[in-house]
Write an enzyme that holds these catalytic residues in place. Structure first.
Site, PDB file in Angstrom:
ATOM      1  N   MET A 169       0.859  -1.193   0.000  1.00  0.00           N
ATOM      2  CA  MET A 169       0.000   0.000   0.000  1.00  0.00           C
ATOM      3  C   MET A 169       0.889   1.234   0.000  1.00  0.00           C
ATOM      4  O   MET A 169       1.617   1.494   0.969  1.00  0.00           O
ATOM      5  CB  MET A 169      -0.922  -0.003   1.224  1.00  0.00           C
ATOM      6  N   ASP A 172     -10.939  -7.025   0.448  1.00  0.00           N
ATOM      7  CA  ASP A 172     -12.009  -7.012   1.456  1.00  0.00           C
ATOM      8  C   ASP A 172     -11.927  -8.172   2.444  1.00  0.00           C
ATOM      9  O   ASP A 172     -12.964  -8.623   2.933  1.00  0.00           O
ATOM     10  CB  ASP A 172     -13.388  -7.016   0.785  1.00  0.00           C
ATOM     11  N   CYS A 200      -2.623  -2.001  -8.949  1.00  0.00           N
ATOM     12  CA  CYS A 200      -3.007  -0.713  -8.382  1.00  0.00           C
ATOM     13  C   CYS A 200      -3.778   0.104  -9.417  1.00  0.00           C
ATOM     14  O   CYS A 200      -3.312   0.283 -10.542  1.00  0.00           O
ATOM     15  CB  CYS A 200      -1.753   0.025  -7.933  1.00  0.00           C
TER      16      CYS A 200
HETATM   17  C1  LIG Z   1      -3.774   3.421   0.290  1.00  0.00           C
HETATM   18  C2  LIG Z   1      -3.598   2.251  -0.653  1.00  0.00           C
HETATM   19  C3  LIG Z   1      -2.436   2.155  -1.387  1.00  0.00           C
HETATM   20  C4  LIG Z   1      -2.246   1.079  -2.268  1.00  0.00           C
HETATM   21  N1  LIG Z   1      -1.059   0.969  -2.943  1.00  0.00           N
HETATM   22  C5  LIG Z   1      -0.831  -0.130  -3.709  1.00  0.00           C
HETATM   23  C6  LIG Z   1       0.440  -0.363  -4.299  1.00  0.00           C
HETATM   24  O1  LIG Z   1       1.402   0.394  -4.097  1.00  0.00           O
HETATM   25  N2  LIG Z   1       0.566  -1.467  -5.071  1.00  0.00           N
HETATM   26  C7  LIG Z   1      -0.461  -2.353  -5.295  1.00  0.00           C
HETATM   27  O2  LIG Z   1      -0.290  -3.336  -6.009  1.00  0.00           O
HETATM   28  N3  LIG Z   1      -1.658  -2.166  -4.714  1.00  0.00           N
HETATM   29  C8  LIG Z   1      -1.857  -1.102  -3.925  1.00  0.00           C
HETATM   30  N4  LIG Z   1      -3.052  -0.968  -3.284  1.00  0.00           N
HETATM   31  C9  LIG Z   1      -4.048  -2.041  -3.379  1.00  0.00           C
HETATM   32  C10 LIG Z   1      -3.872  -3.039  -2.229  1.00  0.00           C
HETATM   33  O3  LIG Z   1      -2.634  -3.711  -2.334  1.00  0.00           O
HETATM   34  C11 LIG Z   1      -4.992  -4.093  -2.228  1.00  0.00           C
HETATM   35  O4  LIG Z   1      -4.963  -4.793  -3.442  1.00  0.00           O
HETATM   36  C12 LIG Z   1      -6.372  -3.477  -2.048  1.00  0.00           C
HETATM   37  O5  LIG Z   1      -6.374  -2.511  -1.020  1.00  0.00           O
HETATM   38  C13 LIG Z   1      -7.414  -4.547  -1.718  1.00  0.00           C
HETATM   39  O6  LIG Z   1      -7.086  -5.252  -0.562  1.00  0.00           O
HETATM   40  P1  LIG Z   1      -7.769  -4.904   0.883  1.00  0.00           P
HETATM   41  O7  LIG Z   1      -9.252  -4.906   0.675  1.00  0.00           O
HETATM   42  O8  LIG Z   1      -7.284  -5.999   1.786  1.00  0.00           O
HETATM   43  O9  LIG Z   1      -7.270  -3.548   1.283  1.00  0.00           O
HETATM   44  C14 LIG Z   1      -3.260   0.098  -2.428  1.00  0.00           C
HETATM   45  C15 LIG Z   1      -4.434   0.232  -1.687  1.00  0.00           C
HETATM   46  C16 LIG Z   1      -4.608   1.270  -0.802  1.00  0.00           C
HETATM   47  C17 LIG Z   1      -5.889   1.351   0.001  1.00  0.00           C
END
Ligand SMILES: Cc1cc2nc3c(=O)[nH]c(=O)nc-3n(C[C@H](O)[C@H](O)[C@H](O)COP(=O)(O)O)c2cc1C
Length: 331
Positions: free
Chosen positions: A16, A202, A99
């Site tokens: 993230m 999620d 991302c």
């Molecule tokens: C603030 C933020 C920054 C993120 N930055 C990246 C990143 O640098 N690279 C990436 O592949 N995904 C990034 N993501 C996506 C997360 O890795 C992840 O795929 C997404 O949040 C869904 O998972 P979760 O529901 O567990 O948060 C980011 C998500 C958030 C919320």
């Protein structure tokens, strides 16, 4: 299933931007997170040795693999970026095709690449070349939109080329973060390849871990936002999957961990920036901790802590908030 050349962990902290810096990754691994991924960095920014980029890739203190995520849309930057990461000694390079941000470095990179599969494969080839045998993993989404759910095809081609493990976020690029992640749709990728696939999106509790694994039939899970403010969640999930007991840290241990993260953040970025960067983590801790506060009080405490500029004062206030809460809870 063909296992990767590195330890194939089943529980991953998602990369993230702005959050999974070395200070936060250290907290996740100290509570038992098996695998943690850096914020994404751009190949060309690495090559220019921009200090902010060097900081993003930093190895965390503590155990576990050093996994750095690389983003970009120019194959030569990805090759060079991978070479530099190998020189620095990283254990695994993860390619960002997950991302959705419009500002992912170099224009339309990240999950936008899923709309340009030829370029996506060139990027994978270039990264593998630059990595020269250091393991490469790939993080992606289900596809560009619901008319182009091409994760299975890209996954198959990536694995044929040498990518060793995959993570799939159960949304399309066009969904950004809207709606609910579709864990069952990840199963198309699981079926398409013979390497471990990690389900993402999620997942925020052990019950959701079980549901995501059942629906996706994935090998493991990756958690991002849910770990903010509770870095022990990954360790808890790992213990759950291994049938081990997990003792959630009590409030004073939570305060100690948060203060250690603040100190790490100050060392990493310097005092002025460090305190600003760590504020989102402080806010998430206050939101999620079992503090005996109603919503209005919680908001006020959060705002108060996130206004402080003096690190010593901040740490003192956090310690006293958590200690008083623990005393109240024990009374
Ligand atoms: C603030 C933020 C920054 C993120 N930055 C990246 C990143 O640098 N690279 C990436 O592949 N995904 C990034 N993501 C996506 C997360 O890795 C992840 O795929 C997404 O949040 C869904 O998972 P979760 O529901 O567990 O948060 C980011 C998500 C958030 C919320």
């Amino acid at each position: 299933m063909k296992m990767p050349s590195f330890q194939a962990e089943r529980v991953w902290l998602a990369p993230m931007s702005g959050s999974t810096d070395a200070a936060f990754r250290r907290q996740a691994v100290r509570y038992g997170a098996p695998a943690v991924v850096s914020e994404m960095v751009a190949g060309e920014a690495l090559a220019a040795a921009r200090p902010d980029v060097v900081r993003k890739t930093c190895r965390h203190e503590g155990r576990g693999l050093w996994i750095v995520q690389l983003a970009g849309r120019r194959p030569e930057d990805m090759r060079r970026g991978a070479e530099l990461l190998v020189e620095a000694g990283v254990d695994v390079i993860d390619i960002n095709m997950g991302c959705p941000s419009r500002q992912v470095t170099g224009g339309n990179s990240g999950s936008a690449l899923m709309r340009e599969p030829d370029l996506a494969l060139q990027i994978i080839d270039a990264t593998l070349e630059g990595a020269g045998g250091t393991p490469v993993t790939l993080k992606m989404r289900l596809g560009w939109d619901h008319d182009l759910l091409n994760a299975p095809e890209i996954a198959r081609a990536a694995v044929d080329r040498g990518v060793e493990m995959l993570a799939v976020h159960g949304r399309t690029r066009c969904q950004f973060y809207k709606g609910q992640a579709d864990w069952s749709a990840i199963s198309d990728t699981v079926e398409a390849v013979d390497v471990p696939v990690i389900a993402n999106g999620d997942i925020g509790s052990v019950d959701q871990v079980d549901a995501a694994l059942a629906e996706s039939r994935a090998y493991g899970v990756m958690l991002g936002r849910a770990a903010m403010g509770q870095p022990w969640l990954l360790g808890q999930v790992a213990a759950h999957l291994e049938g081990r007991d997990f003792v959630r840290p009590d409030l004073s241990a939570q305060a100690d961990g948060l203060c250690e993260q603040i100190e790490d953040s100050l060392s990493l970025y310097g005092s002025w920036l460090g305190i600003r960067i760590v504020r989102k983590h402080i806010a998430a801790h206050v939101d999620k901790a079992e503090l005996p506060l109603d919503e209005a009080e919680r908001r006020a405490v959060r705002a108060q802590l996130c206004r402080l500029d003096d690190p010593a004062e901040l740490i003192a206030q956090i310690q006293s908030l958590y200690l008083n809460s623990e005393t109240k809870a024990a009374a």
